[in-house]
Design an enzyme around this catalytic site. Structure first.
Site, PDB file in Angstrom:
ATOM      1  N   HIS A   6     -95.690  10.983  34.397  1.00 26.51           N
ATOM      2  CA  HIS A   6     -95.822  10.564  32.997  1.00 26.51           C
ATOM      3  C   HIS A   6     -96.152  11.712  32.042  1.00 26.51           C
ATOM      4  CE1 HIS A   6     -96.598   6.883  35.315  1.00 26.51           C
ATOM      5  NE2 HIS A   6     -95.968   6.275  34.319  1.00 26.51           N
ATOM      6  N   GLU A  83    -103.322  11.625  36.556  1.00 23.76           N
ATOM      7  CA  GLU A  83    -102.355  12.726  36.715  1.00 23.76           C
ATOM      8  C   GLU A  83    -102.982  14.092  36.433  1.00 23.76           C
ATOM      9  OE1 GLU A  83     -98.214  10.182  36.204  1.00 23.76           O
ATOM     10  OE2 GLU A  83     -98.597  11.766  34.767  1.00 23.76           O
ATOM     11  N   ARG A 171    -112.126  -9.772  15.565  1.00 22.67           N
ATOM     12  CA  ARG A 171    -111.771  -9.471  14.172  1.00 22.67           C
ATOM     13  C   ARG A 171    -111.263 -10.705  13.438  1.00 22.67           C
ATOM     14  NH1 ARG A 171    -111.109  -3.971  15.662  1.00 22.67           N
ATOM     15  NH2 ARG A 171    -112.114  -2.828  13.976  1.00 22.67           N
ATOM     16  N   ARG A 226    -118.628  -2.844  10.915  1.00 26.43           N
ATOM     17  CA  ARG A 226    -118.615  -4.292  10.672  1.00 26.43           C
ATOM     18  C   ARG A 226    -119.013  -4.613   9.240  1.00 26.43           C
ATOM     19  NH1 ARG A 226    -115.996  -7.630  14.443  1.00 26.43           N
ATOM     20  NH2 ARG A 226    -114.974  -5.737  15.110  1.00 26.43           N
TER      21      ARG A 226
HETATM   22  N1  URA Z   1    -110.967   1.757  17.341  1.00 29.45           N
HETATM   23  C1  URA Z   1    -111.326   0.527  17.733  1.00 29.45           C
HETATM   24  O1  URA Z   1    -111.041   0.099  18.848  1.00 29.45           O
HETATM   25  N2  URA Z   1    -111.983  -0.252  16.854  1.00 29.45           N
HETATM   26  C2  URA Z   1    -112.300   0.153  15.617  1.00 29.45           C
HETATM   27  O2  URA Z   1    -112.891  -0.618  14.869  1.00 29.45           O
HETATM   28  C3  URA Z   1    -111.917   1.446  15.212  1.00 29.45           C
HETATM   29  C4  URA Z   1    -111.250   2.253  16.116  1.00 29.45           C
END
Ligand code: URA
Length: 255
Positions: A6, A83, A171, A226
């Site tokens: 890869h 790898e 989210r 957040r």
């Molecule tokens: N990467 C993530 O997984 N979450 C975030 O909120 C920002 C970057």
């Protein structure tokens, strides 16, 4: 000499490099390699770019440093680590971006992961879930020194690594406005458990390296938090540039 499948690299063209920096984004490999060259006044060269894996060879303090992108998430990160280890690399440091979940962490701060909550699947193919995804203590110390000397505000602690950006990181702006029961309230619980941040590769990097007798570490730049979900260009630049600065200074200590 055969190339690993890869990454499209071989033991000859990596020139004995033992240390790899692992961004997620393939375009960040060049940025990191060029920053190393600038700070340490050395050359760098592009070795390969296949799928999400873009590799540059750089040099710091007389040591060859590989910069290989992992793509997003555990499965592709596991391929990069496996790898590179086949080619003789023994130290793996993720240099990425992250979302903070604790109020006291600001955009642009960096987080040095001491251990990761294994919400991913890939790491379970290398070590059972009871096995801790912990960073190597030397790497934690070097990253702290790097952040301090780069003048970047840092936090050290536990990271949660999710397999998905939307559902797994709970989210609200996911297309599907429903979150599976198993993820409902997960952020609140992680906050109560003093977890600092969400990202998607630390648990794979740390569980694989620890369980294979290699050295692993993870440093990420905060690009959102957040309650401030939108990742603006300015937030991205601030998190990315600070994490690269700190990681590059930490190369001074790495052997
Ligand atoms: N990467 C993530 O997984 N979450 C975030 O909120 C920002 C970057």
């Amino acid at each position: 000499m055969d190339n690993v499948y890869h990454l499209d690299l071989n033991a000859k063209n990596i020139q004995g490099a033992k240390i790899a920096l692992l961004p997620g984004d393939p375009f960040r490999s060049q940025v990191i390699a060029e920053s190393i060259s600038k700070v340490y006044e050395t050359d760098n060269e592009k070795l390969a770019w296949k799928r999400e894996f873009c590799t540059y060879l750089a040099e710091a303090h007389g040591q060859k440093i590989l910069v290989t992108s992992t793509g997003i998430g555990g499965p592709s990160a596991s391929i990069a680590i496996d790898e590179l280890a086949q080619l003789g690399v023994h130290t793996f440091i993720r240099v990425g971006t992250t979302g903070a979940i604790q109020e006291f962490i600001d955009i642009g701060d960096v987080i040095i992961t001491s251990g990761a909550v294994r919400l991913d699947g890939a790491s379970t193919h290398y070590a059972p879930l009871e096995y801790p995804a912990v960073a190597h203590y030397e790497i934690i110390n070097y990253l702290i020194e790097g952040a301090k000397n780069a003048g970047v505000k840092y936090h050290v602690g536990i990271t949660a690594s999710s397999d998905t950006f939307y559902q797994g990181e709970e989210r609200d702006d996911s297309f599907r406005k429903y979150t599976l029961r198993k993820f409902q309230g997960i952020t609140k619980e992680l906050q109560a458990l003093h977890v600092l941040n969400y990202e998607m590769e630390a648990s794979t990097v740390l569980a694989l390296t620890a369980s294979m007798g290699l050295k692993g570490g993870c440093i990420t730049g905060v690009i959102n938090k957040r309650g401030m979900e939108k990742i603006t260009e300015q937030y991205l630049t601030s998190g990315e540039s600070n994490v690269i600065k700190a990681a590059i200074v930490s190369l001074t200590y790495l052997k």
